[in-house]
Design a protein around this motif. Structure first.
Motif, PDB file in Angstrom:
ATOM      1  N   LYS A  65       0.799  -1.229   0.000  1.00  0.00           N
ATOM      2  CA  LYS A  65       0.000   0.000   0.000  1.00  0.00           C
ATOM      3  C   LYS A  65       0.836   1.287   0.000  1.00  0.00           C
ATOM      4  N   ASN A  66       2.069   1.248   0.498  1.00  0.00           N
ATOM      5  CA  ASN A  66       2.918   2.442   0.545  1.00  0.00           C
ATOM      6  C   ASN A  66       4.084   2.364  -0.437  1.00  0.00           C
ATOM      7  N   VAL A  67       3.894   1.641  -1.530  1.00  0.00           N
ATOM      8  CA  VAL A  67       4.983   1.415  -2.471  1.00  0.00           C
ATOM      9  C   VAL A  67       5.569   2.732  -2.993  1.00  0.00           C
ATOM     10  N   ALA A  68       4.744   3.723  -3.267  1.00  0.00           N
ATOM     11  CA  ALA A  68       5.259   4.999  -3.787  1.00  0.00           C
ATOM     12  C   ALA A  68       6.138   5.698  -2.755  1.00  0.00           C
ATOM     13  N   LEU A  69       5.669   5.775  -1.541  1.00  0.00           N
ATOM     14  CA  LEU A  69       6.439   6.441  -0.481  1.00  0.00           C
ATOM     15  C   LEU A  69       7.727   5.691  -0.159  1.00  0.00           C
ATOM     16  N   ILE A 106       5.675 -17.037  -7.308  1.00  0.00           N
ATOM     17  CA  ILE A 106       6.526 -15.880  -7.016  1.00  0.00           C
ATOM     18  C   ILE A 106       7.552 -15.630  -8.122  1.00  0.00           C
ATOM     19  N   ALA A 107       7.926 -16.662  -8.850  1.00  0.00           N
ATOM     20  CA  ALA A 107       8.933 -16.514  -9.902  1.00  0.00           C
ATOM     21  C   ALA A 107       8.487 -15.540 -10.989  1.00  0.00           C
ATOM     22  N   ASP A 108       7.184 -15.380 -11.181  1.00  0.00           N
ATOM     23  CA  ASP A 108       6.673 -14.485 -12.218  1.00  0.00           C
ATOM     24  C   ASP A 108       6.437 -13.063 -11.725  1.00  0.00           C
ATOM     25  N   ALA A 109       6.599 -12.832 -10.436  1.00  0.00           N
ATOM     26  CA  ALA A 109       6.340 -11.518  -9.865  1.00  0.00           C
ATOM     27  C   ALA A 109       7.393 -10.515 -10.312  1.00  0.00           C
ATOM     28  N   LYS A 110       6.946  -9.263 -10.516  1.00  0.00           N
ATOM     29  CA  LYS A 110       7.889  -8.206 -10.879  1.00  0.00           C
ATOM     30  C   LYS A 110       7.355  -6.855 -10.454  1.00  0.00           C
ATOM     31  N   LEU A 111       8.278  -5.935 -10.266  1.00  0.00           N
ATOM     32  CA  LEU A 111       7.961  -4.530 -10.016  1.00  0.00           C
ATOM     33  C   LEU A 111       8.500  -3.788 -11.230  1.00  0.00           C
ATOM     34  N   ALA A 112       7.602  -3.149 -11.964  1.00  0.00           N
ATOM     35  CA  ALA A 112       7.992  -2.509 -13.220  1.00  0.00           C
ATOM     36  C   ALA A 112       7.479  -1.077 -13.263  1.00  0.00           C
ATOM     37  N   GLY A 113       8.177  -0.250 -14.010  1.00  0.00           N
ATOM     38  CA  GLY A 113       7.736   1.127 -14.170  1.00  0.00           C
ATOM     39  C   GLY A 113       8.584   1.875 -15.171  1.00  0.00           C
ATOM     40  N   ASP A 114       8.098   3.042 -15.545  1.00  0.00           N
ATOM     41  CA  ASP A 114       8.830   3.929 -16.442  1.00  0.00           C
ATOM     42  C   ASP A 114       9.550   4.974 -15.613  1.00  0.00           C
ATOM     43  N   VAL A 115      10.831   5.155 -15.899  1.00  0.00           N
ATOM     44  CA  VAL A 115      11.668   6.106 -15.175  1.00  0.00           C
ATOM     45  C   VAL A 115      12.026   7.239 -16.126  1.00  0.00           C
ATOM     46  N   ASN A 116      11.748   8.458 -15.714  1.00  0.00           N
ATOM     47  CA  ASN A 116      12.085   9.655 -16.485  1.00  0.00           C
ATOM     48  C   ASN A 116      13.026  10.502 -15.647  1.00  0.00           C
ATOM     49  N   ILE A 117      14.195  10.782 -16.184  1.00  0.00           N
ATOM     50  CA  ILE A 117      15.159  11.635 -15.504  1.00  0.00           C
ATOM     51  C   ILE A 117      15.308  12.893 -16.343  1.00  0.00           C
ATOM     52  N   PHE A 118      14.822  13.996 -15.811  1.00  0.00           N
ATOM     53  CA  PHE A 118      14.862  15.276 -16.505  1.00  0.00           C
ATOM     54  C   PHE A 118      16.022  16.089 -15.946  1.00  0.00           C
ATOM     55  N   SER A 167       3.395 -11.446  -0.871  1.00  0.00           N
ATOM     56  CA  SER A 167       2.806 -10.564   0.136  1.00  0.00           C
ATOM     57  C   SER A 167       3.648 -10.437   1.406  1.00  0.00           C
ATOM     58  N   SER A 168       4.862 -11.001   1.405  1.00  0.00           N
ATOM     59  CA  SER A 168       5.707 -10.914   2.591  1.00  0.00           C
ATOM     60  C   SER A 168       6.514  -9.616   2.604  1.00  0.00           C
ATOM     61  N   GLU A 169       6.816  -9.161   3.784  1.00  0.00           N
ATOM     62  CA  GLU A 169       7.619  -7.942   3.959  1.00  0.00           C
ATOM     63  C   GLU A 169       9.023  -8.116   3.378  1.00  0.00           C
ATOM     64  N   VAL A 170       9.594  -9.310   3.500  1.00  0.00           N
ATOM     65  CA  VAL A 170      10.938  -9.583   2.970  1.00  0.00           C
ATOM     66  C   VAL A 170      10.958  -9.395   1.452  1.00  0.00           C
ATOM     67  N   PHE A 171       9.972  -9.949   0.774  1.00  0.00           N
ATOM     68  CA  PHE A 171       9.898  -9.829  -0.683  1.00  0.00           C
ATOM     69  C   PHE A 171       9.671  -8.376  -1.093  1.00  0.00           C
ATOM     70  N   TYR A 172       8.749  -7.718  -0.407  1.00  0.00           N
ATOM     71  CA  TYR A 172       8.443  -6.315  -0.689  1.00  0.00           C
ATOM     72  C   TYR A 172       9.698  -5.444  -0.573  1.00  0.00           C
ATOM     73  N   ARG A 173      10.414  -5.555   0.534  1.00  0.00           N
ATOM     74  CA  ARG A 173      11.628  -4.752   0.745  1.00  0.00           C
ATOM     75  C   ARG A 173      12.670  -5.052  -0.322  1.00  0.00           C
ATOM     76  N   ALA A 174      12.810  -6.327  -0.679  1.00  0.00           N
ATOM     77  CA  ALA A 174      13.791  -6.711  -1.695  1.00  0.00           C
ATOM     78  C   ALA A 174      13.453  -6.098  -3.050  1.00  0.00           C
ATOM     79  N   MET A 175      12.180  -6.075  -3.408  1.00  0.00           N
ATOM     80  CA  MET A 175      11.765  -5.476  -4.677  1.00  0.00           C
ATOM     81  C   MET A 175      12.023  -3.965  -4.667  1.00  0.00           C
ATOM     82  N   ILE A 176      11.689  -3.309  -3.568  1.00  0.00           N
ATOM     83  CA  ILE A 176      11.934  -1.866  -3.429  1.00  0.00           C
ATOM     84  C   ILE A 176      13.432  -1.590  -3.533  1.00  0.00           C
ATOM     85  N   ASP A 177      14.240  -2.349  -2.816  1.00  0.00           N
ATOM     86  CA  ASP A 177      15.689  -2.142  -2.817  1.00  0.00           C
ATOM     87  C   ASP A 177      16.294  -2.382  -4.201  1.00  0.00           C
TER      88      ASP A 177
END
Length: 160
Positions: free
Chosen positions: A48-52, A92-104, A139-149
């Motif tokens: 829920k707080n992925v952006a922050l 879990i092997a198919d899970a991913k965190l994806a997005g478009d990155v713009n550096i201006f 849905s685990s905190e370990v996986f979430y933190r690893a994806m963010i990192d």
């Protein structure tokens, strides 16, 4: 109704002038994600707080590169990919965190735009030592933190 979480930071330090994105000071990091697309999915509570959290992780890695006259980093998380990952939590092997990155970057023709995807396999490098990967779920905190990192490290490495 589309709800977008946006996190932004502005700070000042010395300005280092460069023509490339590498070694670029950063004025602002902004991460956007449509939380309505994931809020009712199983396992979405930890996301829920992925952006922050992603914003904070990138800013932490940039350290003394923060400057009011620096580049702007805008990230739009692909909520379809995230929702699919949460819906298919059993694989879990198919899970991913994806997005478009713009550096201006200030100045002409210095901007960089790219798509970034961090897979579960790549994120496993960020698990705490001793983590049993067989017990990790989307849905685990370990996986979430690893994806963010993993995502934050990639973005910051383009700016360091």
């Amino acid at each position: 109704m589309k709800r977008t979480l946006t996190a932004a930071l502005t700070a000042t330090t010395l300005l280092m002038t460069t023509a490339a994105v590498a070694d670029e000071d950063v004025q602002k990091v902004q991460v956007a994600v449509d939380t309505a697309a994931i809020e009712n999915l199983k396992g979405a509570v930890v996301w829920k707080n992925v952006a922050l959290d992603l914003n904070a992780a990138i800013v932490e890695r940039l350290g003394d590169q923060l400057d009011q006259d620096g580049a702007r980093v805008m990230i739009d998380i692909d909520t379809v990919a995230l929702a699919n990952s949460l819906e298919e939590a059993l694989n879990i092997a198919d899970a991913k965190l994806a997005g478009d990155v713009n550096i201006f970057v200030p100045g002409m023709q210095n901007d960089e735009v790219y798509s970034l995807s961090v897979s579960a396999e790549q994120a496993s490098a960020f698990y705490p030592e001793g983590t049993d990967s067989e017990l990790v779920t989307v849905s685990s905190e370990v996986f979430y933190r690893a994806m963010i990192d993993g995502f934050a490290d990639n973005v910051a490495s383009r700016l360091n």
